[in-house]
Structures are given as C-alpha cells and as structure tokens.
Design an enzyme around this catalytic site. Sequence first.
Site, PDB file in Angstrom:
ATOM      1  N   LYS A 124       0.870  -1.187   0.000  1.00  0.00           N
ATOM      2  CA  LYS A 124       0.000   0.000   0.000  1.00  0.00           C
ATOM      3  C   LYS A 124       0.896   1.222   0.000  1.00  0.00           C
ATOM      4  O   LYS A 124       2.029   1.146   0.471  1.00  0.00           O
ATOM      5  CB  LYS A 124      -0.878   0.016   1.255  1.00  0.00           C
ATOM      6  CG  LYS A 124      -2.159   0.783   1.079  1.00  0.00           C
ATOM      7  CD  LYS A 124      -3.203  -0.079   0.412  1.00  0.00           C
ATOM      8  CE  LYS A 124      -4.404   0.704  -0.018  1.00  0.00           C
ATOM      9  NZ  LYS A 124      -5.488  -0.218  -0.437  1.00  0.00           N
ATOM     10  N   ASP A 164      -6.812   4.062  -4.769  1.00  0.00           N
ATOM     11  CA  ASP A 164      -7.526   3.834  -3.500  1.00  0.00           C
ATOM     12  C   ASP A 164      -8.225   5.170  -3.222  1.00  0.00           C
ATOM     13  O   ASP A 164      -8.462   5.936  -4.172  1.00  0.00           O
ATOM     14  CB  ASP A 164      -6.524   3.437  -2.392  1.00  0.00           C
ATOM     15  CG  ASP A 164      -7.206   2.924  -1.128  1.00  0.00           C
ATOM     16  OD1 ASP A 164      -7.594   1.755  -1.108  1.00  0.00           O
ATOM     17  OD2 ASP A 164      -7.376   3.700  -0.161  1.00  0.00           O
TER      18      ASP A 164
HETATM   19  O1  2IT Z   1      -7.934  -1.787  -1.211  1.00  0.00           O
HETATM   20  C1  2IT Z   1      -7.764  -2.279  -2.350  1.00  0.00           C
HETATM   21  O2  2IT Z   1      -7.840  -3.484  -2.552  1.00  0.00           O
HETATM   22  C2  2IT Z   1      -7.475  -1.361  -3.446  1.00  0.00           C
HETATM   23  N1  2IT Z   1      -7.416  -0.152  -3.206  1.00  0.00           N
HETATM   24  C3  2IT Z   1      -7.208  -1.884  -4.810  1.00  0.00           C
HETATM   25  C4  2IT Z   1      -5.777  -2.281  -4.955  1.00  0.00           C
HETATM   26  C5  2IT Z   1      -5.362  -2.708  -6.342  1.00  0.00           C
HETATM   27  O3  2IT Z   1      -4.152  -2.984  -6.498  1.00  0.00           O
HETATM   28  O4  2IT Z   1      -6.176  -2.772  -7.256  1.00  0.00           O
END
Ligand code: 2IT
Length: 447
Positions: A124, A164
């Site tokens: 993240k 996100d």
């Molecule tokens: O919380 C999540 O799963 C997302 N924000 C998507 C992450 C992604 O790599 O598509």
Amino acid sequence: MNTKNIMASLQAKYPGENEYLQAVQEVLESIEEVYNQHPEFERAKIVERMVEPDRIFTFRVTWVDDRGEVQTNTGYRVQFNSAIGPYKGGLRFHRAVTPSMLKFLGFEQTFKNALTTLPMGGAKGGSDFDPKGKTDEEIMRFCQAFMWELWQCIGPDQDIPAGDVGVGGREIGYLYGMYKKLARQYNTGVLTGKGATWGGSILRPEATGFGALYFTQNLLHHAGKDIKGCKVAVSGFGNVAWGACIKALELGAKVVAISGPDGVCEIPDGITQEMIDYMLVMRASNRDRVEDMATRFPGKALFTPGKKAWSVKCDIALPCAFQNELAEADAKELKANGCWCCCEVSNMGCQPAAIHFFQHNGILFAPGKAVNAGGVATSGLEMTQNAEHISWSGAEVDEKLHFIMKSIHEQCVKFGTQPDGTVDYVKGANIAGFMKVAQAMLEQGTL
Ligand code: 2IT
C-alpha cells in the site's frame, strides 16, 4: 503463539499506530487456534515475520500550487509481503495518511490478495496530500512530483500500485505518464486502473463495487435469502460506492442512502441511474460533499447534515467509505432499524465492537478483505492482459470476477463454518488468507 505477548511487543514498538495494531489484533485472534495446530509455523516464527512489512519507502514530495506557492507533502510505499507474488496494492491520497494507516492497509492487502486466487503479494502507499479543493492542474503536478520518487520502487514484476481513496483514473493517468518519462519503460503493467485505451481493463472502475455485490449475493444465497427488493444503505459516494450502487440497482435492490463527510442523503424512492452518474461529477469536483446530490435532485435526495448512512432504515448496510466508519452505536441503530446484514466494503470499515455486536445479534457480517477483493482481483486480471498484450471483453472480465468472488465465498465457508452451521466470515477470510501466505513463506525458507 501467544497473541497477547505479540500484541504487547508490537504496542511497545509502535505506540500510537492504532489502525495497524487493530488490523493485526483481528487477524491474530482469528488464526490463533489454527496456528497452534501447526508447530512448523511456530518454529519458523511465521507470525512474527508476517506482521512486519518487508520494507517502507518514505519520501518528500514537493510541488507548486496554482498560486505559485511551494507545497511539501510526505509520500510512502509500504511493501508488506511478497510470499505469493509481486507487491500489489493501491495508493491513498488523503490528509490523514500516516505510516500506521498504510501499514494496516498493506497488512490487510496481503491476506485479501491471497484470497483472490491470483499470485499477488501485499502493498500500500500514498500521501498526506489532500485532494479536497485542488484543481486539476494541482492534482497533475502533485502526481508527477509523487512519481518522481516512487518510480524507483516499482515495476511490473516488482510492485504494481493502483488507486484507493483519492486516487482514481485521472490520477493513475498522470502517474503513469510521469513513470514512462522517468523510467523510459513502456510496460503498461506497472500500474493498474489505467484508461481503457492504454492498457486498462474493462470493468476495473466498477470491479470493487460489483465484486462486493457478487459476494453479498453468495452470502445471502448461502443463508437462504435474496437481494431482490432489499433496501440497501451505502456510505460514501466515491468509486466503490458508485460501483456498488450500479450493481445493487441492476440486481433489483433499492439504494435508500448514500453519505459523505458532511452528512447523509436519504433517497426514499431508491437511487436512479441519473443519480449514480451524478456521483461521478461529485467526485471529479473534489468538493467532497454529498449535499450536492440533494441540490441537484431536490425532493428526491433528502440531505441531513452530520448524520451517517446508518441512520436510514434498511435491510443491508454497505460501508463503502473509510476505516472505522461504523461504530458500535451505529451497529445498534442499524439493528433497531431492522437491518439484518452488513457487508463491509471499505477496508476495516467497522470498528471491532460493531463487528462483535453484529456477530452476537444475528446480523450477517462479512469483512472487507473478502467483500472488496474484487477490486484488486480485477487489477490482477488487468496485469494478465497487459502481460499478454491483449484486452478481454467486458463479458470475459465479468465472468472471471464472478468466479473469483464465488471462490472467496467458498474459502470463507470452508474455514469459517461454526459447529452450529453458521459462518464466521471474519475467521474464514483470515484463516484462508493466512494459510496460503504462511505456507508460501515456509516453503521459501527463513528470509
Ligand atoms: O484496497 C484495495 O484493494 C485497493 N485499493 C485496490 C488495490 C489494487 O491494487 O487494485
């Protein structure tokens, strides 16, 4: 494993990292019993290793606003776990972003990604940049400055960010443009959530919301119920809430509320396609106000300041906004108003006491890492299309998303069915994700 001891040492080491500690506590509580049946995990200190991110990059992001003033923010990328694949997870731009928030999200992402059936590790990232009130030019300059640092940390086989909260298609466009310029690499697979004409997967924008509704359908079916005709309360009005509203409407449910940081819009006759389309306009405006829906649709969307979506009478609650957005008092209000199911779509959207209340008061509950995994799963499908230099039709992506959500539900049932026949979806999701990551870590040796 002794959950209390591990938590005590993490608390001493990371005081004040409340979201991170909360996310770890929930997982450890769920897996303790299973873990203790596997002495090989204990010998390899799997849990002690799994709760620590592999590495965290922290960097300064300096950019110039429209008035010509120099602004400085902090950027991060938390590469949490690579046991089952390259690091994968979104970027969050929000004023409240801290290392604790991104560590909790990266930790959750590791288990969520394991549930998707696809080979993706957990990560993240993001920044304390606040998109609220920013112009398009400011957003672009910030994204470019952010990528100036981030590009060295990522790559299509290493770490693949996506969107996100605060990061959607527009931001991914600016980020990808800058990545190309800096890295002189033209592999579109370095980011997901791209535009459909330059490597983006059809249905990726809708996927988190669609997947959440497919999961909800599976859960209701397992409990002998049907979503048709149900009243649904949704929190938020961003990308996730938008996708959830489209699919809820398509499945014959009635969305009676959406909300924002300023309050709630009650929609007694149910949300319409026109209102759903307007959610995109509201999001692009960067005003962060749900009241705009009531202004645009007077008499149809009724705004109450300071109230949450949970104050509106409903059958099913879908938190789609932010962590810890649903407190115990909200859970009680939902119950009193006749709600009998809550599928958490936001990451860790419900506070521990709210989950406890749901589980002890006969309210069906499923956690975010299972319910919202359709988003990252479709990112995984986007990576596959990019690697093959092709793009699939919407029908093909949708079929795969259906299959993945069904499989996630089955994993929850397999690991979460209780002696009385009910399913503890929190336990089920945590154990299923944990077993896959733990086994992979064990097989790859002490690292
Ligand atoms: O919380 C999540 O799963 C997302 N924000 C998507 C992450 C992604 O790599 O598509």
